[in-house]
Motif scaffolding. Sequence first.
Motif, mmCIF file in Angstrom:
data_model
loop_
_atom_site.group_PDB
_atom_site.id
_atom_site.type_symbol
_atom_site.label_atom_id
_atom_site.label_comp_id
_atom_site.label_asym_id
_atom_site.label_seq_id
_atom_site.Cartn_x
_atom_site.Cartn_y
_atom_site.Cartn_z
ATOM 1 N N UNK A 253 0.999 -1.170 -0.027
ATOM 2 C CA UNK A 253 0.130 -0.030 -0.113
ATOM 3 C C UNK A 253 0.988 1.071 0.187
ATOM 4 N N UNK A 254 0.704 2.151 -1.051
ATOM 5 C CA UNK A 254 1.583 3.539 -1.074
ATOM 6 C C UNK A 254 0.435 4.729 -0.851
ATOM 7 N N UNK A 255 0.727 5.262 0.349
ATOM 8 C CA UNK A 255 0.204 6.458 0.649
ATOM 9 C C UNK A 255 1.063 7.735 -0.007
ATOM 10 N N UNK A 256 0.599 8.436 -0.606
ATOM 11 C CA UNK A 256 1.455 9.629 -1.366
ATOM 12 C C UNK A 256 1.341 10.830 -0.511
ATOM 13 N N UNK A 257 2.369 11.629 -0.237
ATOM 14 C CA UNK A 257 2.497 12.724 0.658
ATOM 15 C C UNK A 257 2.530 14.141 -0.114
ATOM 16 N N UNK A 258 1.831 15.103 0.517
ATOM 17 C CA UNK A 258 2.159 16.351 -0.344
ATOM 18 C C UNK A 258 3.649 16.771 -0.139
ATOM 19 N N UNK A 259 4.195 17.447 -1.086
ATOM 20 C CA UNK A 259 5.470 17.921 -0.839
ATOM 21 C C UNK A 259 5.612 19.311 -1.395
ATOM 22 N N UNK A 260 6.568 20.197 -0.901
ATOM 23 C CA UNK A 260 6.686 21.588 -1.471
ATOM 24 C C UNK A 260 7.116 21.714 -2.710
ATOM 25 N N UNK A 261 7.736 20.560 -3.205
ATOM 26 C CA UNK A 261 8.442 20.638 -4.655
ATOM 27 C C UNK A 261 7.573 19.566 -5.452
ATOM 28 N N UNK A 262 6.881 20.001 -6.476
ATOM 29 C CA UNK A 262 6.377 18.873 -7.436
ATOM 30 C C UNK A 262 7.012 18.107 -8.180
ATOM 31 N N UNK A 263 8.392 18.344 -8.261
ATOM 32 C CA UNK A 263 9.264 17.199 -8.762
ATOM 33 C C UNK A 263 9.858 16.285 -7.568
ATOM 34 N N UNK A 264 9.365 16.327 -6.494
ATOM 35 C CA UNK A 264 9.720 15.304 -5.427
ATOM 36 C C UNK A 264 8.369 14.657 -5.054
ATOM 37 N N UNK A 265 8.698 13.337 -4.971
ATOM 38 C CA UNK A 265 7.825 12.377 -4.462
ATOM 39 C C UNK A 265 8.274 11.838 -3.325
ATOM 40 N N UNK A 266 7.153 11.940 -2.468
ATOM 41 C CA UNK A 266 7.300 11.334 -0.816
ATOM 42 C C UNK A 266 6.089 10.387 -0.722
ATOM 43 N N UNK A 267 6.604 9.180 -0.145
ATOM 44 C CA UNK A 267 5.383 8.283 0.137
ATOM 45 C C UNK A 267 5.641 7.459 1.513
ATOM 46 N N UNK A 268 4.786 6.791 1.743
ATOM 47 C CA UNK A 268 4.829 6.020 2.873
ATOM 48 C C UNK A 268 4.402 4.550 2.385
ATOM 49 N N UNK A 269 5.122 3.494 2.490
ATOM 50 C CA UNK A 269 4.933 2.273 1.992
ATOM 51 C C UNK A 269 4.620 1.139 3.049
ATOM 52 N N UNK A 270 3.652 0.595 2.852
ATOM 53 C CA UNK A 270 3.201 -0.590 3.895
ATOM 54 C C UNK A 270 3.325 -1.881 3.026
ATOM 55 N N UNK A 271 4.004 -2.788 3.786
ATOM 56 C CA UNK A 271 4.175 -4.162 3.007
ATOM 57 C C UNK A 271 4.212 -5.164 4.038
ATOM 58 N N UNK A 272 3.710 -6.319 3.748
ATOM 59 C CA UNK A 272 3.224 -7.422 4.389
ATOM 60 C C UNK A 272 2.556 -8.295 3.732
ATOM 61 N N UNK A 273 1.759 -9.260 4.888
ATOM 62 C CA UNK A 273 1.054 -10.497 4.384
ATOM 63 C C UNK A 273 -0.107 -10.562 5.479
ATOM 64 N N UNK A 274 -1.317 -11.172 5.033
ATOM 65 C CA UNK A 274 -2.316 -11.439 5.807
ATOM 66 C C UNK A 274 -2.663 -10.582 6.869
ATOM 67 N N UNK A 275 -2.864 -9.237 6.284
ATOM 68 C CA UNK A 275 -3.255 -8.156 7.185
ATOM 69 C C UNK A 275 -2.169 -7.561 8.154
ATOM 70 N N UNK A 276 -1.070 -8.161 8.163
ATOM 71 C CA UNK A 276 0.320 -7.657 9.211
ATOM 72 C C UNK A 276 1.256 -6.878 8.259
ATOM 73 N N UNK A 277 1.096 -5.612 8.357
ATOM 74 C CA UNK A 277 1.868 -4.776 7.247
ATOM 75 C C UNK A 277 2.916 -4.035 8.156
ATOM 76 N N UNK A 278 4.074 -3.703 7.558
ATOM 77 C CA UNK A 278 5.247 -2.914 8.282
ATOM 78 C C UNK A 278 5.373 -1.709 7.402
ATOM 79 N N UNK A 279 5.587 -0.546 7.870
ATOM 80 C CA UNK A 279 5.875 0.572 7.049
ATOM 81 C C UNK A 279 7.555 0.775 6.702
ATOM 82 N N UNK A 280 7.672 1.419 5.460
ATOM 83 C CA UNK A 280 9.005 1.313 5.141
ATOM 84 C C UNK A 280 9.316 2.728 4.189
#
Length: 280
Positions: A253-280
């Motif tokens: 799951x990628x949650x994209x965040x608003x950044x001050x620079x339109x050329x910059x991409x920031x996101x919080x990535x959740x990754x896992x299995x069976x509903x157990x997800x860790x953020x990276x």
Amino acid sequence: MNEMHADENDIYEQNPKIIHKLVLTGGPCGGKTTGQSRLSTFFENLGWKVFRVPETATLLMSGGVKWTDLTMEQADRFQQNLIKTMMQIEQTYFDLAEMSNANCIVICDRGVMDPSAYMPREAWEKLISKEKWNNVDLRDSRYGQVIHMTTAAKGAIEFYTTEEHVVRHEGPELACELDDKVAQAWVGHPYYDVIDNSTDFNAKCMRMMAAVCRRIGVDVADRLELNSKKHKYLVKSISDQDSWPPYKEFEVIHNYLVTPDPKMQARVRKRGRDGKLGCH
């Protein structure tokens, strides 16, 4: 596109102090010990504080434990205690890193998923259920990066030896089998690199150090002669899954965040299995 991406390294770029928790794993005679030494010297010369977590299995087995003499019940209990001991030893160094004012790299000689390679799957699942652990936390969330140093028995057999190791006496065939099992134990970690024997050993160590620097975002291109590129491919179709090698499915799951620079991409990535997800 250069292999280093802002979204992969922004956790380090945004923090004034870096703590990188690294696992060096692999089959017997893969170069972990030498690789750990060279990596330590490299980062110490950059001004980093380096902590080296010793291999817990060697520590315990050098006290008179002979694996072939253990019953199944004894072996399972040994692995249970080994993991608990490993966690406590690691936490000692993790705490010191947290308290340090310098950038820190904590190099773990093997990690908590390694014992699963030496246990039947049923015994492993029973153990993590009993201890209320789960594979996502143990494998994906505990360490920032895992590097697998392939055994010399694969592709560099002339250099394979266990003579200088206190408790390891595996022949080349068993070394290859264990290498495969250890590699499979870490499949699913979001930052998992395999360093094979396609080059000489010096270059193998350089490739390992380059992989660590890329992950952290340390620019040492000239010193490690890096000019790597990342390529992405669109797959039109896939073959029958019955013909695939062992693999693991996971959710992202990628949650994209608003950044001050339109050329910059920031996101919080959740990754896992069976509903157990860790953020990276």
